[in-house]
Scaffold this active site. Structure first.
Site: not given
Length: 463
Positions: A207, A230-233
């Site tokens: 995601f 998870l790459e969340l900014g």
């Protein structure tokens, strides 16, 4: 009657794409097909997988102009810049294709008389990719291509803003001759995606998106023993040292803050400048920002398009207004840009000084064409401020001293540390974040470790 996905173009507010959302039955059918296809796909020789995926990349290159135009209409990126997305996509895809045999090879653990021993990397099974809209091809390819090369099958849910990008992936793999069921895209809502993540059959979730959405992904997967990437900014900082080439730093950092209207997870959102070069940096940045051309992104002369939605523009305006009310100064008059209009996604670039970390513009992801600049007196102060964030995706330093850059970088809590560059993903390097920027890894040889499981073979050959 099925529900509809509607992509509203930020270019003119029109409905650019309309698609029916997949039903529960459609989603289950796709999952069953992916599970079945994976059993044979994992046994396809790596050389054949490489050839098939190379043909899929060829499709994107051959259709570059049409795909670039679709991206511009879906997200508002200037048409002068959208073709670069296909270039970046190709660079990452071909690199991951090239290194696949070495990255997925059995690992010999050394000789032992009478035994054959090695570790094999086995495919996980079905990988569910949830991709964002801001770099719709380059973010998705980070996982899709290595996942397929590793022997997994893939289900893709693209953002509602970029449904045509999902369809382009399907068209490319079909044109390349990928077996049926190995790759599929699904147009679905958040609730359906969460339900799919909790279903038996999905073995890994990749995601890219916001922190709240990342928590939702984790919650959906919490009832099952599957991993998530998870790459969340981020709220990525740049530090301009006293010995920096100021003109180069201005050019690079302004571009890093404004490209794609600031809508990049690794874009520059805060800048710390040594007091000895602060005035030169700020005046140079303001002069450069005033040269930007904000307007209709289908015009080849435009280099700053609208943000993705009016609400996103209002969010950024709110951050700036709050900072100014608290004592900061916005150095760009929005009236300088005729296209800037409240109530629209067209938003002028902005540079804010007199800021501190109590202000949202310095501690909350902006995801728009705004950057705050603070004066610092030492490396130690810059390190402290760069680390003072809930995020840790990338950070950059602008200096002529490589030894200092390495030493300072060792104290910075991010997944990537740049010297004299920013806002770029090198496919040979692991793309990863710390803190609220997420976990896991894509790109590089390391990515294959996250898309496979180790299986040890211990064979006694002499009795």
């Amino acid at each position: 009657m099925s529900q509809l996905l509607k992509c509203i173009s930020p270019v003119d507010g029109s409905v650019y794409v309309e698609r029916p959302l997949s039903s529960d039955g459609d989603i289950q059918k796709a999952l069953d097909k992916a599970v079945a296809a994976q059993k044979s796909w994992r046994k396809v020789p790596i050389s054949e997988k490489q050839a098939l995926l190379s043909k899929a990349v060829d499709y994107f290159v051959a259709n570059k102009d049409a795909i670039a135009e679709e991206i511009t209409w879906q997200i508002g990126r200037p048409i002068s810049q959208s073709p670069g997305e296909i270039g970046g996509f190709e660079e990452r895809a071909r690199y991951m294709i090239d290194i696949a045999p070495e990255s997925l090879a059995d690992q010999n653990v050394g000789d032992k008389e009478g035994f054959t021993r090695f570790i094999r990397k086995e495919a996980l099974g079905v990988v569910f990719v949830v991709a964002p809209w801001n770099f719709p091809l380059m973010t998705a390819v980070n996982c899709i291509v290595p996942a397929l090369l590793a022997g997994n099958t893939v289900l893709l849910k693209h953002a509602a803003q970029t449904p045509l990008c999902a369809e382009r992936f399907s068209e490319a793999f079909k044109a390349a001759g990928l077996p049926d069921g190995v790759f599929q895209h699904l147009h679905m809502g958040h609730d359906s995606a969460a339900k799919l993540i909790g279903s038996e059959g999905v073995d890994f979730v990749n995601f890219t998106g916001s922190v709240p959405a990342g928590h939702a992904i984790q919650k959906a997967a919490s009832g099952r023993f599957i991993a998530t990437g998870l790459e969340l900014g981020g709220k990525d900082p740049g530090y301009v040292r006293a010995d920096a080439n100021v003109a180069y730093a201005v050019e690079s950092l302004v571009d890093g803050a404004m490209f794609n209207s600031g809508q990049s997870c690794c874009g520059i959102e805060r800048i710390y400048v040594h007091e000895s070069v602060y005035d030169d940096f700020v005046s140079g940045a303001v002069d450069l920002l005033k040269q930007y051309k904000l307007g209709n992104p289908t015009d080849t002369n435009t280099n700053l398009g609208p943000v993705v939605k009016t609400s996103a523009a209002e969010f950024v305006r709110g951050q700036v207004a709050e900072a100014v009310k608290a004592g900061a100064e916005a150095l760009i008059d929005p009236g300088f840009f005729a296209a800037d209009k409240e109530g629209t996604p067209y938003l002028a670039p902005q540079l804010v000084v007199g800021v501190d970390h109590s202000m949202r513009v310095m501690n909350e992801e902006s995801f728009g064409p705004v950057v705050g600049v603070m004066k610092v007196s030492s490396d130690e102060e810059a390190i402290k401020l760069m680390n003072d964030s809930e995020f840790g995706l990338t950070a950059s330093i602008w200096t002529e001293d490589a030894d200092a850059a390495l030493a300072i970088g060792d104290d910075i809590n991010t997944g990537t540390w740049f010297m004299n560059r920013c806002d770029y993903l090198d496919p040979a390097l692991a793309w990863t974040g710390v803190k609220n920027s997420g976990r896991g890894c894509s790109l590089s040889k390391v990515a294959y470790e996250h898309l496979t499981r180790p299986k040890s073979f211990h064979l006694r050959t002499k009795i």
